[in-house]
Scaffold this motif. Structure first.
Motif, PDB file in Angstrom:
ATOM      1  N   PHE A  16       0.833  -1.206   0.000  1.00 65.23           N
ATOM      2  CA  PHE A  16       0.000   0.000   0.000  1.00 65.23           C
ATOM      3  C   PHE A  16       0.866   1.254   0.000  1.00 65.23           C
ATOM      4  CE2 PHE A  16      -2.892  -3.134   1.903  1.00 65.23           C
ATOM      5  CZ  PHE A  16      -3.948  -3.019   1.002  1.00 65.23           C
ATOM      6  N   PHE A  17       1.954   1.199   0.755  1.00 62.38           N
ATOM      7  CA  PHE A  17       2.895   2.312   0.791  1.00 62.38           C
ATOM      8  C   PHE A  17       3.471   2.587  -0.599  1.00 62.38           C
ATOM      9  CE2 PHE A  17       7.418   3.451   1.033  1.00 62.38           C
ATOM     10  CZ  PHE A  17       7.334   4.695   1.645  1.00 62.38           C
ATOM     11  N   LEU A  18       3.920   1.538  -1.286  1.00 59.61           N
ATOM     12  CA  LEU A  18       4.491   1.702  -2.628  1.00 59.61           C
ATOM     13  C   LEU A  18       3.473   2.315  -3.585  1.00 59.61           C
ATOM     14  CD1 LEU A  18       6.436  -1.659  -3.066  1.00 59.61           C
ATOM     15  CD2 LEU A  18       7.403   0.607  -2.639  1.00 59.61           C
ATOM     16  N   ILE A  19       2.248   1.840  -3.544  1.00 62.74           N
ATOM     17  CA  ILE A  19       1.204   2.350  -4.435  1.00 62.74           C
ATOM     18  C   ILE A  19       0.869   3.798  -4.103  1.00 62.74           C
ATOM     19  CG2 ILE A  19      -1.222   2.094  -5.089  1.00 62.74           C
ATOM     20  CD1 ILE A  19      -0.812  -0.966  -4.654  1.00 62.74           C
ATOM     21  N   ALA A  20       0.647   4.088  -2.825  1.00 65.05           N
ATOM     22  CA  ALA A  20       0.233   5.435  -2.424  1.00 65.05           C
ATOM     23  C   ALA A  20       1.318   6.468  -2.713  1.00 65.05           C
ATOM     24  CB  ALA A  20      -0.136   5.454  -0.942  1.00 65.05           C
ATOM     25  N   VAL A  21       2.550   6.160  -2.388  1.00 61.10           N
ATOM     26  CA  VAL A  21       3.635   7.128  -2.627  1.00 61.10           C
ATOM     27  C   VAL A  21       3.899   7.257  -4.122  1.00 61.10           C
ATOM     28  CG1 VAL A  21       6.063   7.647  -2.170  1.00 61.10           C
ATOM     29  CG2 VAL A  21       4.605   6.801  -0.341  1.00 61.10           C
ATOM     30  N   GLY A  22       3.801   6.164  -4.864  1.00 66.40           N
ATOM     31  CA  GLY A  22       3.940   6.247  -6.317  1.00 66.40           C
ATOM     32  C   GLY A  22       2.877   7.149  -6.919  1.00 66.40           C
ATOM     33  N   LEU A  23       1.631   7.000  -6.469  1.00 70.32           N
ATOM     34  CA  LEU A  23       0.551   7.869  -6.957  1.00 70.32           C
ATOM     35  C   LEU A  23       0.754   9.319  -6.529  1.00 70.32           C
ATOM     36  CD1 LEU A  23      -2.562   5.570  -6.418  1.00 70.32           C
ATOM     37  CD2 LEU A  23      -1.523   6.257  -8.598  1.00 70.32           C
ATOM     38  N   ARG A  24       1.277   9.506  -5.342  1.00 70.03           N
ATOM     39  CA  ARG A  24       1.531  10.873  -4.868  1.00 70.03           C
ATOM     40  C   ARG A  24       2.554  11.578  -5.762  1.00 70.03           C
ATOM     41  NH1 ARG A  24       3.229  11.633   1.242  1.00 70.03           N
ATOM     42  NH2 ARG A  24       1.069  11.033   1.529  1.00 70.03           N
ATOM     43  N   TYR A  25       3.616  10.862  -6.154  1.00 74.78           N
ATOM     44  CA  TYR A  25       4.612  11.472  -7.037  1.00 74.78           C
ATOM     45  C   TYR A  25       4.084  11.631  -8.459  1.00 74.78           C
ATOM     46  CZ  TYR A  25       8.246  11.921  -3.630  1.00 74.78           C
ATOM     47  OH  TYR A  25       8.967  12.335  -2.543  1.00 74.78           O
ATOM     48  N   ALA A  26       3.235  10.735  -8.904  1.00 76.83           N
ATOM     49  CA  ALA A  26       2.589  10.915 -10.212  1.00 76.83           C
ATOM     50  C   ALA A  26       1.728  12.168 -10.191  1.00 76.83           C
ATOM     51  CB  ALA A  26       1.757   9.689 -10.567  1.00 76.83           C
ATOM     52  N   TRP A  27       1.036  12.394  -9.090  1.00 79.48           N
ATOM     53  CA  TRP A  27       0.216  13.600  -8.941  1.00 79.48           C
ATOM     54  C   TRP A  27       1.090  14.854  -8.921  1.00 79.48           C
ATOM     55  CZ3 TRP A  27      -4.499  15.039  -9.758  1.00 79.48           C
ATOM     56  CH2 TRP A  27      -5.006  16.200  -9.186  1.00 79.48           C
ATOM     57  N   ALA A  28       2.237  14.782  -8.283  1.00 79.07           N
ATOM     58  CA  ALA A  28       3.159  15.930  -8.260  1.00 79.07           C
ATOM     59  C   ALA A  28       3.665  16.240  -9.664  1.00 79.07           C
ATOM     60  CB  ALA A  28       4.330  15.649  -7.315  1.00 79.07           C
ATOM     61  N   VAL A  29       3.951  15.211 -10.453  1.00 83.41           N
ATOM     62  CA  VAL A  29       4.384  15.421 -11.838  1.00 83.41           C
ATOM     63  C   VAL A  29       3.260  16.065 -12.633  1.00 83.41           C
ATOM     64  CG1 VAL A  29       5.012  14.233 -13.986  1.00 83.41           C
ATOM     65  CG2 VAL A  29       6.115  13.603 -11.835  1.00 83.41           C
ATOM     66  N   TYR A  30       2.055  15.560 -12.481  1.00 80.04           N
ATOM     67  CA  TYR A  30       0.905  16.141 -13.182  1.00 80.04           C
ATOM     68  C   TYR A  30       0.742  17.621 -12.835  1.00 80.04           C
ATOM     69  CZ  TYR A  30      -3.957  17.415 -13.965  1.00 80.04           C
ATOM     70  OH  TYR A  30      -5.099  18.085 -14.330  1.00 80.04           O
ATOM     71  N   ARG A  31       0.843  17.933 -11.551  1.00 80.63           N
ATOM     72  CA  ARG A  31       0.676  19.335 -11.122  1.00 80.63           C
ATOM     73  C   ARG A  31       1.803  20.208 -11.655  1.00 80.63           C
ATOM     74  NH1 ARG A  31      -2.932  20.347  -6.879  1.00 80.63           N
ATOM     75  NH2 ARG A  31      -1.593  21.985  -6.085  1.00 80.63           N
ATOM     76  N   ALA A  32       3.019  19.670 -11.708  1.00 76.59           N
ATOM     77  CA  ALA A  32       4.139  20.450 -12.233  1.00 76.59           C
ATOM     78  C   ALA A  32       3.961  20.702 -13.729  1.00 76.59           C
ATOM     79  CB  ALA A  32       5.460  19.736 -11.972  1.00 76.59           C
TER      80      ALA A  32
END
Length: 187
Positions: A153-169
């Motif tokens: 769950f940690f791997l998935i959640a943090v991976g999605l969090r960084y994907a979201w950061a890339v999208y926002r950037a």
């Protein structure tokens, strides 16, 4: 969407608080048993205080600690709460910062998502291993895979969090959109 985020955030913090409360209660139980263990008359009078019945408390505290660390970092701790070494990041122009976020975010996201498969394969063998002492309280069903499954769950959640950061950037650049700044302001 904001209401859903608030509900999910409250739920995540509630789970973390429940884990901490269970850890605290287990720790207090350990202390009580440890300090009453030398009183030989006490287990004779109150068999529930027999120290040999509480070997599971240490392993339960360790299990709860593992879950608290990975649950908290996946769902509770915000990016701005982490310690960062950002001297170089703040020394460059916003357009370069944007590329820093995009490149590092993609690298982190891809590496975390790609590590899910090999991690799950390693967990496959853990389905056979039982915990040393938790079966005394939970029964024979809990396996080491269950103890460490929070890491997926940690791997998935943090991976999605960084994907979201890339999208926002990519979408907004380095600066936060104006509708989020009021929410993130210190109170």
């Amino acid at each position: 969407m904001r209401k859903l985020q608030a509900v999910v955030g409250h739920f995540a913090r509630g789970v973390a608080a429940a884990i901490m409360a269970a850890m605290f209660v287990t720790f207090v139980l350990q202390i009580v048993v440890r300090y009453t263990a030398r009183l030989e008359w006490l287990p004779a009078k109150f068999p529930i205080l027999d120290p040999s019945l509480y070997g599971w408390t240490l392993e339960l505290c360790l299990l709860l600690w593992v879950w608290l660390v990975f649950w908290g970092n996946a769902f509770v701790v915000r990016d701005r709460d982490h310690v960062t070494f950002d001297i170089l990041y703040h020394a460059v122009r916003p357009s370069v910062r944007r590329w820093f976020i995009i490149i590092s975010g993609i690298a982190i996201c891809v590496s975390l998502v790609l590590s899910i498969g090999p991690t799950w394969e390693k967990f496959h063998i853990l389905r056979l291993k039982k915990t040393a002492t938790l079966s005394a309280i939970f029964g024979d069903w809990i396996r080491m895979r269950d103890v460490y499954s929070i890491y997926i769950f940690f791997l998935i959640a943090v991976g999605l969090r960084y994907a979201w950061a890339v999208y926002r950037a990519v979408r907004f650049g380095v600066e936060e959109p104006t509708h989020d700044t009021a929410k993130d302001a210190p109170r």
